[in-house]
Design a protein around this motif. Structure first.
Motif, PDB file in Angstrom:
ATOM      1  N   HIS A  87      -7.952 -27.105 -26.945  1.00  0.00           N
ATOM      2  CA  HIS A  87      -8.831 -28.233 -27.278  1.00  0.00           C
ATOM      3  C   HIS A  87     -10.304 -27.846 -27.149  1.00  0.00           C
ATOM      4  O   HIS A  87     -11.134 -28.269 -27.972  1.00  0.00           O
ATOM      5  N   LEU A  88     -10.635 -27.061 -26.136  1.00  0.00           N
ATOM      6  CA  LEU A  88     -12.025 -26.630 -25.967  1.00  0.00           C
ATOM      7  C   LEU A  88     -12.501 -25.818 -27.172  1.00  0.00           C
ATOM      8  O   LEU A  88     -13.587 -26.051 -27.711  1.00  0.00           O
ATOM      9  N   VAL A  89     -11.674 -24.864 -27.583  1.00  0.00           N
ATOM     10  CA  VAL A  89     -12.054 -24.032 -28.726  1.00  0.00           C
ATOM     11  C   VAL A  89     -12.155 -24.875 -29.990  1.00  0.00           C
ATOM     12  O   VAL A  89     -13.111 -24.750 -30.768  1.00  0.00           O
ATOM     13  N   ARG A  90     -11.183 -25.771 -30.213  1.00  0.00           N
ATOM     14  CA  ARG A  90     -11.178 -26.600 -31.419  1.00  0.00           C
ATOM     15  C   ARG A  90     -12.435 -27.490 -31.462  1.00  0.00           C
ATOM     16  O   ARG A  90     -13.112 -27.562 -32.493  1.00  0.00           O
ATOM     17  N   ALA A  91     -12.713 -28.164 -30.356  1.00  0.00           N
ATOM     18  CA  ALA A  91     -13.875 -29.063 -30.333  1.00  0.00           C
ATOM     19  C   ALA A  91     -15.175 -28.283 -30.496  1.00  0.00           C
ATOM     20  O   ALA A  91     -16.110 -28.754 -31.160  1.00  0.00           O
ATOM     21  N   PHE A  92     -15.236 -27.113 -29.908  1.00  0.00           N
ATOM     22  CA  PHE A  92     -16.428 -26.270 -30.055  1.00  0.00           C
ATOM     23  C   PHE A  92     -16.638 -25.921 -31.531  1.00  0.00           C
ATOM     24  O   PHE A  92     -17.740 -26.060 -32.070  1.00  0.00           O
ATOM     25  N   GLU A  93     -15.584 -25.467 -32.183  1.00  0.00           N
ATOM     26  CA  GLU A  93     -15.700 -25.065 -33.577  1.00  0.00           C
ATOM     27  C   GLU A  93     -16.024 -26.247 -34.483  1.00  0.00           C
ATOM     28  O   GLU A  93     -16.763 -26.105 -35.470  1.00  0.00           O
ATOM     29  N   GLU A  94     -15.490 -27.408 -34.166  1.00  0.00           N
ATOM     30  CA  GLU A  94     -15.821 -28.595 -34.954  1.00  0.00           C
ATOM     31  C   GLU A  94     -17.305 -28.933 -34.836  1.00  0.00           C
ATOM     32  O   GLU A  94     -17.941 -29.343 -35.817  1.00  0.00           O
ATOM     33  N   GLU A  95     -17.869 -28.731 -33.644  1.00  0.00           N
ATOM     34  CA  GLU A  95     -19.308 -28.981 -33.481  1.00  0.00           C
ATOM     35  C   GLU A  95     -20.135 -27.942 -34.231  1.00  0.00           C
ATOM     36  O   GLU A  95     -21.170 -28.272 -34.816  1.00  0.00           O
ATOM     37  N   VAL A  96     -19.663 -26.711 -34.243  1.00  0.00           N
ATOM     38  CA  VAL A  96     -20.351 -25.670 -35.022  1.00  0.00           C
ATOM     39  C   VAL A  96     -20.367 -26.054 -36.500  1.00  0.00           C
ATOM     40  O   VAL A  96     -21.406 -25.970 -37.173  1.00  0.00           O
ATOM     41  N   LEU A  97     -19.225 -26.488 -37.023  1.00  0.00           N
ATOM     42  CA  LEU A  97     -19.166 -26.879 -38.426  1.00  0.00           C
ATOM     43  C   LEU A  97     -19.991 -28.135 -38.693  1.00  0.00           C
ATOM     44  O   LEU A  97     -20.574 -28.285 -39.777  1.00  0.00           O
ATOM     45  N   ASN A  98     -20.053 -29.015 -37.722  1.00  0.00           N
ATOM     46  CA  ASN A  98     -20.899 -30.203 -37.856  1.00  0.00           C
ATOM     47  C   ASN A  98     -22.362 -29.797 -38.039  1.00  0.00           C
ATOM     48  O   ASN A  98     -23.059 -30.295 -38.936  1.00  0.00           O
TER      49      ASN A  98
END
Length: 722
Positions: A39-50
């Protein structure tokens, strides 16, 4: 009639698949650790794409959404002593390794994130945004993430470029007597790169504890694995190199974990390298926030099929099935982590200066200073406290007559004798009484295990040396048999070794010597006769020494090895190795960094040269009858040029001739002439003259070889042309 016998590989190649029993045997702590990190990695990457979607990330944003299982499953079994590096798509691997460093006890689904973990998220995001609070102070961005203390040795923008470095980490681990291992992550595209295959071979030949982790996400940008290779099961490559290999479902975090455990057990037992191929899928395009189907090379059905096997959903299903966590707990976990990432993201943005509602910009206070642009290209010059002792300052009994090449071997013997960290590697350096010309004579017998005869694979062994230098426990001295082989190893030398200190923030050392034999006048022709000075001088990060005498060789090499930088040592084969001259008995003798030598004083013209052309310049001055001042540069890189000596001479003579032996196209003198005219134009009475070889590389024909290189007569003609 011939007979056919089926051959069997010497190593195993297996596919590991988990069963429900494996999931039942996994501890609750392990599965919770998986879930939180995923979940940490997924949420981090979603913020990067945001942020990327708002054009707030400069450059590409290669997200790993969909591929988290391979990173978490392979990093959880690692120890802080294990080291990893990776490719341009490496956020997930970097984070997973660093999470294990800052929170070695793992994560629970109900716990709040610690300040240390939040700091990792912030510093990683700041780095990707190019900000001064990032791990590399903003220089690395999305593709160059490094935190050495955590064993995250650096991700890499060159496809496959990081792989040889990992063999260097592994060599250092093995030589130090530890059971640590190195893991290098790369994709299906990199599996076809020559340096990667060279690294396979070198690691297998030397039984280095290197885990080659192939993250097979099915596409190299838009090219499928099936289009790019005849065997799409990339772990099958291991059999050809004698490397034990595993193939797993990369969406199954537990399968990756179990395969990694087995591979680590194999490596820690001293059995050599391993390969793991994890079949996985990136949900988005090569970079940015759009799916591959938006670009027409994938279908939406294909993408949905992989999303249906999402690594997070798989772990959560087993947590629920076993009663370890409820749906409410898992939803709460995901929500809390997204809130943290939203807060972390808000720390690097502010309302746009235009005042448009909802429009954001990166906080201006977080950008690195533009003064930082060239800081950390190289380390500080070593302190030199003694008097500068030149040839005429030696007493007669302090010198002895020796062959130049014997001095090369003798001073390296002394360095290895006084410093156990020094190692020598290259083709045939351990045999033939000191390699192809005797420059390592006696070292292999005297220092077993520290003189490494390598395969003919320049990319692999220069990269291994670079990894050893970055690791920092040992000092590699690499011999390159001919200067032209720079091109064979170009990525490792120029993109990797030369840039490593600066692009990762400018703070870690890269101590390394690259001894380069120049084959001019040996009859070896166009591919073995290059003078590399011009190429090296225009490549960032390298220092360059060019000793023209045995005395200088000792003094310059000893100083070079104290710089903590990569230093190229230019050595003429026919023109210097075979000559005899005076050498210091004191093999600890040093010359100051960046100090040229005035070999002849004069007032008519300044003649600037290096290596064997210094003697020809001296001969030409005498033959021409012109009162030339001859300067031996000794240090050739931009940072080490002795401008004080050059300026003093040019102000006196008002004329300059730059003398070099090699071809016009790779000329060193071209950039130096430009620099002189920019700095000292007002003191010049004529344009800077240059003596160099022809346009073509030297041919094997003796007559054509001699014609291709600059000669004493050419220098005389240039002097008389003023």
């Amino acid at each position: 009639m011939s007979t056919i016998k089926n051959l069997k590989p010497n190593v195993s190649w297996v596919q590991l698949e988990t069963t429900q029993e494996d999931w039942d045997d996994a501890t609750p702590e392990l599965l919770q650790n998986f879930a939180v990190q995923l979940h940490l990695v997924r949420a981090f990457e979603e913020e990067v794409l945001n942020l990327a979607g708002q054009k707030l990330i400069n450059g590409p944003a290669h997200s790993s959404i969909g591929q988290e299982g391979g990173a978490v499953g392979s990093c959880v079994p690692l120890t802080p002593a294990d080291q990893v590096n990776g490719s341009h798509r490496g956020h997930h691997q970097f984070l997973a390794k660093v999470f294990g460093y800052v929170q070695p006890t793992g994560f629970s689904v109900d716990d709040e994130l610690s300040p240390e973990v939040v700091d990792v998220l912030y510093r990683s995001l700041a780095e990707i945004a190019g900000l001064k609070d990032g791990y590399c102070k903003g220089r690395g961005g999305s593709m160059h993430l490094q935190w050495k203390e955590a064993g995250a040795m650096g991700t890499n923008a060159i496809v496959g470029g990081a792989v040889p470095f990992a063999t260097g980490f592994a060599w250092a681990d093995k030589h130090a007597g530890t059971d640590a291992a190195a893991v290098t992550y790369f994709g299906d595209g990199a599996a076809n790169i020559g340096s990667v295959l060279e690294a396979f071979n070198l690691a297998a030949a030397w039984k280095l504890p290197t885990l080659f982790f192939i993250e097979n996400n099915q596409y190299a940008v838009s090219t499928t694995v099936e289009e790019a290779t005849g065997e799409s099961r990339l772990s099958g490559r291991g059999q050809g190199f004698g490397i034990r290999s595993w193939r797993v479902d990369g969406q199954d975090t537990l399968a990756v974990y179990l395969a990694t455990q087995q591979a680590l057990e194999h490596m820690r037992a001293g059995e050599g390298p391993a390969i793991i191929e994890a079949d996985t899928y990136r949900y988005f395009h090569q970079n940015g926030p759009f799916p591959g189907s938006a670009f027409g090379y994938r279908s939406k059905d294909e993408e949905q099929g992989w999303r249906d096997r999402d690594p997070i959903a798989l772990v959560e299903a087993h947590l629920e099935r076993r009663g370890i966590a409820t749906r409410e707990q898992l939803d709460s976990l995901a929500g809390r982590i997204k809130e943290v990432m939203t807060e972390v993201g808000s720390r690097i943005v502010e309302p746009d200066a235009s005042g448009r509602p909802g429009k954001l910009q990166i906080k201006q206070s977080l950008w690195p200073s533009t003064d930082f642009i060239d800081i950390g290209i190289r380390g500080e010059a070593p302190e030199f406290t003694g008097d500068v002792k030149e040839w005429g300052d030696f007493a007669e009994d302090e010198l002895e007559k020796r062959k130049f090449v014997d001095v090369v071997a003798a001073v390296m013997d002394r360095r290895m004798e006084t410093d156990d960290s020094v190692i020598v590697l290259g083709e045939d350096v351990h045999k033939l009484s000191g390699g192809s010309r005797g420059a390592t004579k006696g070292l292999a017998e005297k220092y077993p295990g520290r003189v490494l005869g390598t395969p003919i694979s320049e990319a692999a062994f220069t990269g291994l040396g670079g990894g050893i230098a970055l690791d920092g426990r040992y000092y590699p001295v690499i011999e390159l048999m001919y200067a032209d082989f720079l091109w064979v190893a170009a990525d490792q030398l120029f993109n990797q070794i030369g840039k490593a200190r600066h692009m990762f923030g400018g703070e870690h050392d890269m101590p390394l010597i690259l001894r380069i034999k120049i084959g001019t006048s040996t009859g070896y022709g166009s591919q073995h006769s290059m003078d590399p000075a011009g190429i090296l001088a225009t490549s960032v990060g390298w220092r360059i020494i060019a000793p023209s005498t045995a005395i200088d060789y000792v003094g310059l090499l000893n100083t070079a090895m104290r710089t903590k930088d990569p230093v190229a040592v230019l050595e003429h084969d026919a023109d210097l190795y075979k000559t005899e001259g005076l050498a210091p008995k004191d093999l600890d003798y040093e010359l100051p960094l960046g100090k040229a030598a005035v070999r002849r004083e004069g007032s008519g013209v300044t003649v600037i040269s290096y290596l064997s052309m210094v003697k020809r310049a001296l001969d030409a001055v005498e033959e021409s009858g012109i009162d030339g001042e001859v300067i031996d540069l000794r240090w050739l890189d931009r940072a080490s040029i002795d401008w004080d000596t050059l300026e003093a001479s040019i102000r006196k003579t008002n004329r300059v001739v730059i003398v070099e032996q090699g071809a016009q196209g790779t000329s060193y003198g071209a950039w130096l002439a430009d620099a002189i005219q920019q700095r000292l134009f007002d003191w010049l009475d004529a344009p800077v003259a240059r003596v160099h070889g022809g346009e073509a590389s030297p041919s094997i024909s003796k007559a054509l070889e001699e014609a291709a290189n600059a000669t004493t007569a050419d220098i005389v003609a240039a002097l008389k042309a003023f």
